[in-house]
Write an enzyme that holds these catalytic residues in place. Sequence first.
Site, PDB file in Angstrom:
ATOM      1  N   ASP A 182      -5.271 -70.595 -14.958  1.00 32.13           N
ATOM      2  CA  ASP A 182      -6.587 -70.049 -14.712  1.00 32.13           C
ATOM      3  C   ASP A 182      -6.435 -68.904 -13.715  1.00 32.13           C
ATOM      4  O   ASP A 182      -5.408 -68.799 -13.025  1.00 32.13           O
ATOM      5  CB  ASP A 182      -7.503 -71.143 -14.155  1.00 32.13           C
ATOM      6  CG  ASP A 182      -8.918 -70.663 -13.959  1.00 32.13           C
ATOM      7  OD1 ASP A 182      -9.451 -70.013 -14.871  1.00 32.13           O
ATOM      8  OD2 ASP A 182      -9.492 -70.922 -12.879  1.00 32.13           O
ATOM      9  N   ASP A 196      -9.504 -67.044 -11.606  1.00 36.51           N
ATOM     10  CA  ASP A 196     -10.375 -67.153 -10.430  1.00 36.51           C
ATOM     11  C   ASP A 196     -10.139 -68.478  -9.724  1.00 36.51           C
ATOM     12  O   ASP A 196     -10.273 -69.547 -10.313  1.00 36.51           O
ATOM     13  CB  ASP A 196     -11.852 -67.063 -10.843  1.00 36.51           C
ATOM     14  CG  ASP A 196     -12.235 -65.671 -11.313  1.00 36.51           C
ATOM     15  OD1 ASP A 196     -11.700 -64.698 -10.772  1.00 36.51           O
ATOM     16  OD2 ASP A 196     -13.071 -65.569 -12.235  1.00 36.51           O
ATOM     17  N   ASP A 218      -8.104 -74.839 -10.930  1.00 36.16           N
ATOM     18  CA  ASP A 218      -8.761 -75.305  -9.708  1.00 36.16           C
ATOM     19  C   ASP A 218     -10.031 -76.091  -9.987  1.00 36.16           C
ATOM     20  O   ASP A 218     -10.630 -76.624  -9.063  1.00 36.16           O
ATOM     21  CB  ASP A 218      -9.098 -74.121  -8.796  1.00 36.16           C
ATOM     22  CG  ASP A 218     -10.221 -73.260  -9.369  1.00 36.16           C
ATOM     23  OD1 ASP A 218     -10.118 -72.858 -10.548  1.00 36.16           O
ATOM     24  OD2 ASP A 218     -11.208 -72.985  -8.640  1.00 36.16           O
TER      25      ASP A 218
END
Length: 341
Positions: free
Chosen positions: A26, A28, A225
């Site tokens: 991922d 961001d 995250d």
Amino acid sequence: MSQTVRTRPEGSDAPLSEAYDTALLDLDGVVYAGGSAIAHAVESLGAASRGGMHLAYVTNNALRTPDVVAGHLTELGIPTGASDVITSAQAVARLISEQVPAGARVLVIGGEGLRVALRERGLVPVESADDDPVAVVQGYGGPELPWGRFAEACYAIARGVPWFASNTDLTIPSARGIAPGNGAAVEVVRIATGAEPQVAGKPLPPMHRETILRTGAERPLVVGDRLDTDIEGAFNGGVDSLLVLTGVTDGAQLLAAPPQHRPTYVDADLRGLLTGQPEVVAAGGGFRCGGWTATAGERLELEGDGEALDGLRALCAAAWAAAGEGSCGLDGGKALARLGL
């Protein structure tokens, strides 16, 4: 997937970058935040790549094209080609192309990433509900997306045109904090029309399929995250995952995670790709990792000393074992405070 956090690849004490052939990362909250690289990301990814791990960047953000994302990563010091970037715009464009004729018009509520992905699939982006679209696609269009774009979507959907969404992330991280994501915009159209979109992005199967088709990964490791997109997407795809604590997930959310939100591994940041992973073992009615032992009784208890991450790993094992197929409701606040988490 295992009920307890695994901190060592099964049958191996090798770093994760050697145990898996491809990292599905991922962006961001993992590689960058607000456009700036997260601490240790550039060095860790460079080392993993030099060691032979293929790096692929998988994002639910449909605004930017793969070329733009690759250029940004390269500027940060992470050499990246457009083919190494997979977006939810690509996933939703494929989903639409499988349901409408080649050359069909699609109303775009979003940014350039969606338009480029649609053209790649032989579809024609249009801007108005009066352009006779056969589908509506909605993706993140940035903070300046005009309110009137939602009205265009509603006009078309009210006529029976099928509605697609790149993703439904309610929030996105920014340099100033947490901002509304495409999911918040999707809710506006849902409330106004009563319709339900077909969704392509993480954690749903179309995104995982797009990623595997484009990377050819055989032993992928999802790195993210967010529990509800990255980790659940890995769960749905039947692959292992690494949660890094540089984004939106905190210790309390991790301990309360239901099975589909439980990562295989937990680490502070992307250095976790490179280090040996300590074992979590059952011990005396609890779970031990490093110098810590965690147990689950009336609340989660933690005894011992050592690295805070080892304590968190032990707590995860105890909480998830106690919760089984549900979410752990035991109070872990005191134990987390002891770890500074």
